[in-house]
Enzyme design. Structure first.
Site, PDB file in Angstrom:
ATOM      1  N   ALA A 154      -2.591   3.070  -2.777  1.00  0.00           N
ATOM      2  CA  ALA A 154      -2.011   4.395  -2.573  1.00  0.00           C
ATOM      3  C   ALA A 154      -0.729   4.462  -3.388  1.00  0.00           C
ATOM      4  CB  ALA A 154      -1.715   4.618  -1.094  1.00  0.00           C
ATOM      5  N   LYS A 155      -0.227   5.668  -3.513  1.00  0.00           N
ATOM      6  CA  LYS A 155       0.959   5.850  -4.364  1.00  0.00           C
ATOM      7  C   LYS A 155       2.114   4.974  -3.917  1.00  0.00           C
ATOM      8  CE  LYS A 155       0.236  10.450  -6.226  1.00  0.00           C
ATOM      9  NZ  LYS A 155       0.364  11.844  -5.849  1.00  0.00           N
ATOM     10  N   ARG A 156       2.246   4.791  -2.602  1.00  0.00           N
ATOM     11  CA  ARG A 156       3.411   4.041  -2.106  1.00  0.00           C
ATOM     12  C   ARG A 156       3.361   2.560  -2.515  1.00  0.00           C
ATOM     13  NH1 ARG A 156       1.709   1.526   3.090  1.00  0.00           N
ATOM     14  NH2 ARG A 156      -0.413   2.297   3.320  1.00  0.00           N
ATOM     15  N   GLY A 191       2.960   1.595  -5.471  1.00  0.00           N
ATOM     16  CA  GLY A 191       3.478   1.505  -6.834  1.00  0.00           C
ATOM     17  C   GLY A 191       2.631   2.351  -7.758  1.00  0.00           C
TER      18      GLY A 191
END
Ligand code: GLU
Length: 343
Positions: free
Chosen positions: A261-263, A265
């Protein structure tokens, strides 16, 4: 590549969805699909799977092709170059899906359904299919025809079409990576959606119709789709189509074992390009994840080709560790938890 493939050689496909950017996870899967076919002198097609309209991102389709080319992947047929099975973009292939739906309907294997997502959720006692809701067949046998179903809905809403899953049958198949697999589809997912409305074929129907129409003999994809394969095999049989070989490979996951997921990286290939990385560095890292290269090795896809062997592909999921992030200069993206792409 313009060489003539030897008779009986494999036909594979790359099937990106323009719902997000190409990232390390789907790049690794596409790389394995490419290597598997190219190592045996087969042909590859690229199909743009853009049926999931609301989730499509503008520009994502073109950017995915661009990123794949940058990594060194190529294909012999596709939306950009055409080919004998054009069009290669799913939204332009609706007549194929409508015809298949008509065949299933004529065979009594598809029925109209007026249940909303909420109706299905309310009836849910336990989680079944990992990738969707269990449908207990509420509309099975309920309506004489599509019109009768439409009449019970508010104007503006249209019935969906569901597949009548055989009762009590265990679907078995041999996955090229996972080995023997079995699933009782009626117990796990129940009658699944074929089309959201008469023209709105869903993923399950479209992927079967397209892989068969395009002569695909092997499907290499992420193992998040392993549970969907028995449903697809039921459709192959119902439509008298020959199924391809299936090879489901492990996904790239975060350190906690979660889907990227984006979180975790910014693992988008576009971001790595912008950070000045060379394709050889990225291919080297993807190959190291597979167990086919040393840590820090740089290599092109062509150099990797002779090392490809499904038997030596690492069985564990590939993990986005701090070491990997440092090597690829991956920035923390922070922000929301949005997934980077559909699958
Ligand atoms: N289009 C799907 C994706 O982007 C792949 C579907 C498939 O391989 O069957 O993940």
């Amino acid at each position: 590549m313009t060489q003539i493939p030897p008779p009986g050689s494999p036909r594979g496909r790359l099937a990106p969805s323009p719902t997000g950017a190409l990232h390390l996870g789907n790049a690794r899967t596409f790389m394995i699909a490419w290597l598997s076919v190219r190592s045996r002198g087969g042909t590859l097609l690229l199909r743009m799977e853009d049926l999931d309209h609301p989730k499509n991102k503008p520009g994502a389709a073109g950017a995915a092709l661009d990123d794949l080319r940058w990594l060194g992947l190529d294909w012999d047929e596709g939306p950009d170059i055409g080919g004998p099975h054009a069009p290669y973009t799913q939204t332009q292939r609706r007549t194929h899906y409508a015809r298949a739906l008509e065949t299933l309907r004529a065979r009594g294997l598809a029925y109209p359904c007026v249940c909303s997502r909420r109706d299905v959720e309310v009836g849910q006692s336990a989680p079944h299919a990992e990738d969707g809701l269990f449908y207990p067949g509420l509309c099975r046998g309920r309506f004489a025809d599509y019109e009768a179903a439409r009449r019970v809905l508010h104007p503006g809403r249209l019935p969906a079409w569901r597949f009548r899953v055989p009762e009590g049958e265990t679907v078995r198949f041999e996955d090229g990576f996972h080995g023997p697999c079995a699933q009782q589809v009626d117990a796990l997912s129940g009658d699944f959606v074929l089309a959201r409305d008469p023209d709105g074929a869903g993923y399950m129907l479209a992927v079967v119709v397209d892989d068969a129409a395009m002569g695909v003999t092997e499907v290499v994809r992420g193992d998040d789709l392993l549970p969907a394969t028995p449903r697809q095999l039921l459709l192959y049989r119902a439509l008298d189509l020959a199924p391809p070989a299936f090879i489901h490979v492990p996904l790239v996951v975060s350190e906690e074992g979660r889907r990227l997921a984006k979180r975790h990286g910014d693992t988008r290939i576009g971001a790595l390009r912008a950070a000045g990385l060379a394709p050889e560095q990225v291919i080297g890292l993807l190959a190291w994840w597979c167990g086919w290269a040393a840590w820090g090795e740089r290599l092109t896809l062509r150099e990797l080709l002779p090392r490809f062997d499904l038997a030596t592909l690492r069985r564990e999921p590939a993990v986005l560790t701090p070491q990997v992030k440092a090597a690829l200069k991956i920035q923390d993206a922070g922000g929301d938890d949005a997934r980077l792409s559909s699958k």
